[in-house]
Write a protein that holds these residues in place. Structure first.
Motif, mmCIF file in Angstrom:
data_model
loop_
_atom_site.group_PDB
_atom_site.id
_atom_site.type_symbol
_atom_site.label_atom_id
_atom_site.label_comp_id
_atom_site.label_asym_id
_atom_site.label_seq_id
_atom_site.Cartn_x
_atom_site.Cartn_y
_atom_site.Cartn_z
ATOM 1 N N GLY A 1 21.199 48.029 15.900
ATOM 2 C CA GLY A 1 22.621 47.845 15.632
ATOM 3 C C GLY A 1 23.255 49.082 15.034
ATOM 4 N N TRP B 1 23.814 44.236 14.377
ATOM 5 C CA TRP B 1 23.418 44.495 12.982
ATOM 6 C C TRP B 1 23.451 43.188 12.190
ATOM 7 C CZ3 TRP B 1 25.530 44.067 8.062
ATOM 8 C CH2 TRP B 1 24.848 44.751 7.049
ATOM 9 N N TYR C 1 29.057 49.764 11.552
ATOM 10 C CA TYR C 1 28.003 48.791 11.828
ATOM 11 C C TYR C 1 28.408 47.384 11.359
ATOM 12 C CZ TYR C 1 27.034 49.548 6.893
ATOM 13 O OH TYR C 1 27.161 49.646 5.539
ATOM 14 N N GLU D 1 29.397 45.476 14.161
ATOM 15 C CA GLU D 1 28.400 45.422 15.225
ATOM 16 C C GLU D 1 27.619 44.103 15.153
ATOM 17 O OE1 GLU D 1 26.276 45.569 18.175
ATOM 18 O OE2 GLU D 1 27.545 47.342 17.928
#
Length: 348
Positions: free
Chosen positions: A31, A56, A50, A53
């Motif tokens: 991620g 993640w 992130y 994301e």
């Protein structure tokens, strides 16, 4: 004594915990890479993309599931069995990193994995049965026995001396100071987590333990110990190489946890000398395999100057639930440049 079924449940939960936690490091790493590729800014230099994301967050959820499984494992099996099995998560991470992240697992790393598995098998085969506990008051009686009170008093005195005398003088030059504080407090947090987990287990089975003040006292001890562990673990990681901190912390934390458990829960009572020696030997083999794996990762870091440092999964931060627990990710992610700023900020 508890039934072998409880030990089996604890063993399976510890295995699932290691699997989920080991996999979570790889998922979060993927991620982070994807987020860095999308935004062009890595977490290690101040990027927070992130957080948007999904991969993640999937890794974070996977890690939380693993930590919960580890917490519950302590309610079913003795710490002598559950704590060393935390080493298996490093195998999961190392193997997945080899196939998914293309981070090569060298021959010595494979040997380290084999040693961890072999040592874990020996520990499982010779592990003591969990003692049958019917109330949190029974655990309180164990915690207030003379032998364990002497252990707690010794830990408090040593931690006090380390924090106020040795840490200001040698904290930045001797890795044993900060890791020693984490390990000592970690051994107490594991005992309290086991007590708390057992209380919740009994409550869910129909015997409410939340009405007893001892249950809330154990919860307070867990919170206090974990906060101290997070603080000094971050100090250690900010000051020393993760490849040095991780194995030293794992060795000290696991050893002290087993000692505390043997004193408080009398795990070895009724066991033969042969079984006890076998457990110790299995533990030493797991320690050796863990250190060997960290050494190969450190070699990779020094040998490679690639953009992303090789993964160095760490088992040492199982703090919250004994294997120390919600902190495991702090040590692990410290090995990643992408997560360095998060570790310093204490965001997760």
């Amino acid at each position: 004594m508890g039934s072998s079924t409880d030990n089996l449940k604890g063993f399976v939960l510890a295995l699932l915990s290691s699997g989920f936690i080991g996999a979570s490091f790889i998922i979060k790493k993927k991620g982070l890479r994807r987020a860095a590729a999308t935004s062009g800014v890595r977490a290690g230099v101040g990027g927070y993309s992130y957080l948007l994301e999904p991969l993640w967050w999937t890794g974070m959820i996977t890690m939380i599931v693993g930590e919960v499984a580890n917490f519950v494992a302590y309610a079913f099996a003795p710490a002598v069995l559950v704590t060393p099995l935390g080493a298996l998560s490093i195998i999961v991470s190392a193997v997945l990193a080899h196939f998914i992240l293309q981070e090569k697992l060298h021959a010595l790393g494979i040997l380290g994995c084999v040693m961890c598995i072999a040592g874990s098998v020996v520990i499982v085969v010779h592990a003591p049965q969990e003692r049958a506990i019917t109330s949190v008051q029974e655990i309180w009686n164990m915690a207030t026995q003379t032998a364990f009170l002497l252990y707690v008093a010794s830990v408090i005195v040593i931690v006090f001396v380390l924090v106020f005398h040795f840490a200001p003088l040698y904290g930045n030059s001797n890795v044993l100071i900060f890791t020693g504080i984490c390990s000592l407090m970690g051994s107490l947090s594991v005992m309290s987590v086991k007590a708390l987990g057992t209380s919740l287990k009994l409550t869910f089975e129909g015997t409410n333990q939340l009405i007893y003040p001892q249950t809330w006292y154990f919860m307070l001890v867990v919170v206090t110990c974990v906060i101290m562990q997070m603080n000094y673990l971050n100090k250690a990681l900010d000051t020393f190489n993760t490849a040095i901190v991780s194995p030293i912390y794992y060795v000290m934390f696991t050893t002290l946890t087993i000692v505390a458990s043997v004193i408080m829960f009398k795990d070895w009572d009724g066991q033969s000398i042969g079984s006890i020696i076998s457990e110790i030997c299995g533990f030493v083999v797991v320690l050796s395999g863990t250190i060997l794996l960290h050494m190969t990762k450190d070699f990779d870091r020094n040998a490679s100057r690639s953009l992303y440092a090789p993964l160095s999964p760490s088992l040492t931060t199982r703090l919250c639930s004994g294997n120390g627990e919600m902190l495991k990710h702090v040590v692990e992610d410290a090995a990643y440049p992408e997560d360095a700023c998060l570790r310093r900020q204490g965001l997760y």
